[in-house]
Design a protein around this motif. Structure first.
Motif, PDB file in Angstrom:
ATOM      1  N   HIS A 174       0.840  -1.120   0.003  1.00 53.93           N
ATOM      2  CA  HIS A 174      -0.158  -0.012   0.044  1.00 53.93           C
ATOM      3  C   HIS A 174       0.843   1.184  -0.018  1.00 53.93           C
ATOM      4  O   HIS A 174       0.706   2.238  -0.662  1.00 53.93           O
ATOM      5  N   ARG A 176       3.945   1.565  -0.993  1.00 52.63           N
ATOM      6  CA  ARG A 176       4.729   1.829  -2.299  1.00 52.63           C
ATOM      7  C   ARG A 176       3.756   2.320  -3.370  1.00 52.63           C
ATOM      8  O   ARG A 176       4.106   3.106  -4.044  1.00 52.63           O
ATOM      9  N   ARG A 177       2.656   1.687  -3.322  1.00 57.42           N
ATOM     10  CA  ARG A 177       1.446   2.227  -4.360  1.00 57.42           C
ATOM     11  C   ARG A 177       1.240   3.607  -4.209  1.00 57.42           C
ATOM     12  O   ARG A 177       1.180   4.509  -5.077  1.00 57.42           O
ATOM     13  N   ARG A 178       1.273   3.961  -2.854  1.00 53.18           N
ATOM     14  CA  ARG A 178       0.832   5.316  -2.626  1.00 53.18           C
ATOM     15  C   ARG A 178       1.882   6.351  -2.664  1.00 53.18           C
ATOM     16  O   ARG A 178       1.604   7.521  -3.400  1.00 53.18           O
ATOM     17  N   LYS A 180       4.081   5.968  -5.234  1.00 53.85           N
ATOM     18  CA  LYS A 180       3.966   5.937  -6.806  1.00 53.85           C
ATOM     19  C   LYS A 180       3.032   6.919  -7.138  1.00 53.85           C
ATOM     20  O   LYS A 180       3.299   7.624  -8.250  1.00 53.85           O
ATOM     21  N   ALA A 181       1.807   6.907  -6.600  1.00 54.24           N
ATOM     22  CA  ALA A 181       0.789   7.672  -7.072  1.00 54.24           C
ATOM     23  C   ALA A 181       1.079   9.350  -6.799  1.00 54.24           C
ATOM     24  O   ALA A 181       0.838  10.203  -7.548  1.00 54.24           O
TER      25      ALA A 181
END
Length: 407
Positions: A174, A176-178, A180-181
């Motif tokens: 989560h 890492r996704r955030r 990247k976003a």
């Protein structure tokens, strides 16, 4: 300081209230070729696991059929819900941890069926992937309660480590996704700001060049108004006064324009006469000397082009040749100019050799070069189009030969 305590407690217990009571907004469905096959295959797998779980419960526990069906559906339904409603899925799976322990044989190490355990781990991992860390911590802590209630101390600590590991792994995904976003959003904002700045710089450049043209016209007005009494001979006094007033107003306007130019002109802006379409031949020769294969077909009207049109045409050809050299080096380039009726048509065509154009990059599309060309054309009441044309890239501009009068 009185508000610090309540605010802190609210921040700490907010995720807990959301975990158990707050409504949940459905997440968008996952689409794509992979998921079009994954959905039916996943449902088929769940049906098989449900039959295996029901059979096992029927063989090992003294339960009526309806309870076995409820326990089986309650254990596997959260897996279906977790795709769009992971919070609701966890709530149902959490309740089923208590229900799933009914009539568990004392000799079993775990009071839950293996299928239910795997399903709960999947739901918890999915929740950790899509929710923030504070809610994941509360969900993991709550999940440990039935573990320590219904299992032995040794098994409970092992299960606790497994739950924490699953939640931590999901939280890492989560984060890492955030990250990247956020980076993508920041990069997009940076690109937008860079594009806006480039457009403003191009407009300032156009304004500086237009100043030179307009200043020339204002100087001519002032000179003609001042010399009219000497060139025209006998003029009545009212006419001389009117011409003198016009000359003074023209000089004042010219002074104001020079002050405006001082604001617009950057320190490194050249103080040279502005080029015109008559210098396009020199521009083409320079491009050929740089290695471009340029063919020109220029047919202009007998009368001289208006200065603003001539400057805009020169800049459009200059930018189109620069784009061709930058994005399609070595490809043939054709420059065609035609005076038709009351407009000048410019066409610059070059063979694309740097890959397909996607509308954002690849040939300056969306860059401030194209924006500058379009700004110049629209400023004069003309049009400009730039787009791929088969294997070529085409820039086509139409400029009015009579300068538009502002309404």
């Amino acid at each position: 300081m009185e508000t610090i305590g309540p605010v802190t407690r609210r921040n700490a217990t907010g995720p807990l209230r959301r975990l158990f009571w707050s409504p949940e907004t459905p997440r968008p469905a996952l689409r794509g070729r992979f998921w079009s096959y994954a959905y039916p295959l996943g449902l088929l797998a769940l049906c098989g696991l449900g039959l295996a779980m029901g059979t096992n419960l029927n063989d090992t526990r003294d339960l009526i059929v309806i309870v076995i069906v409820i326990m089986t559906i309650g254990a596997l339904l959260p897996v279906v819900l977790t795709l769009r409603r992971p919070l609701l899925a966890w709530r149902l799976a959490f309740v089923m941890l208590f229900v799933g322990s009914l009539e568990a044989p004392p000799k079993e190490s775990w009071p839950w069926n293996v299928v239910q355990i795997l399903a709960f781990l999947l739901v918890l991992g999915r929740l950790a992937v899509v929710e923030n860390s504070s809610l994941t911590i509360w969900a993991t802590a709550a999940s440990l309660v039935p573990v320590f209630i219904y299992t032995s101390r040794a098994n409970a600590w092992g299960a606790a480590l497994l739950l924490v590991a699953i939640a931590a792994l999901g939280d890492i995904v989560h984060r890492r996704r955030r990250t990247k976003a956020l980076l993508a959003e920041s990069e997009e904002l940076t690109e937008l700001e860079r594009a806006k700045r480039a457009v403003l710089e191009e407009r300032a450049r156009i304004a500086r060049e237009m100043h030179d043209v307009v200043a020339h016209h204002m100087s001519m007005i002032a000179v003609r108004a001042e010399t009219a009494p000497y060139r025209l001979g006998d003029l009545p006094d009212p006419a001389r006064d009117e011409l003198a007033t016009i000359a003074v107003a023209a000089r004042e306007a010219l002074t104001d324009m020079r002050r405006l130019l001082g604001v617009l002109r950057s320190e490194d802006a050249p103080l040279t006469p502005q080029p015109g379409f008559a210098q396009v031949d020199d521009l083409i020769e320079t491009a050929r000397g740089a290695g471009l294969d340029v063919a020109a077909d220029l047919v202009l009207p007998a009368a001289a082009l208006p200065q603003t049109v001539s400057l805009a045409a020169y800049r459009i050809v200059q930018e189109a040749l620069a784009n061709a050299a930058r994005h399609a080096p070595g490809g043939p380039v054709t420059v065609v100019a035609r005076a038709a009726d009351d407009r000048l048509e410019l066409t610059v065509r070059n063979r694309r050799t740097a890959g397909p154009v996607d509308g954002v990059s690849g040939h300056g599309v969306g860059g401030h070069g194209l924006s500058g060309m379009r700004e110049r054309a629209e400023l004069l009441g003309g049009t400009l189009a730039a787009a791929p044309d088969g294997e070529d890239f085409l820039v086509h501009a139409e400029l009015p030969l009579r300068e538009a009068t502002p309404e």
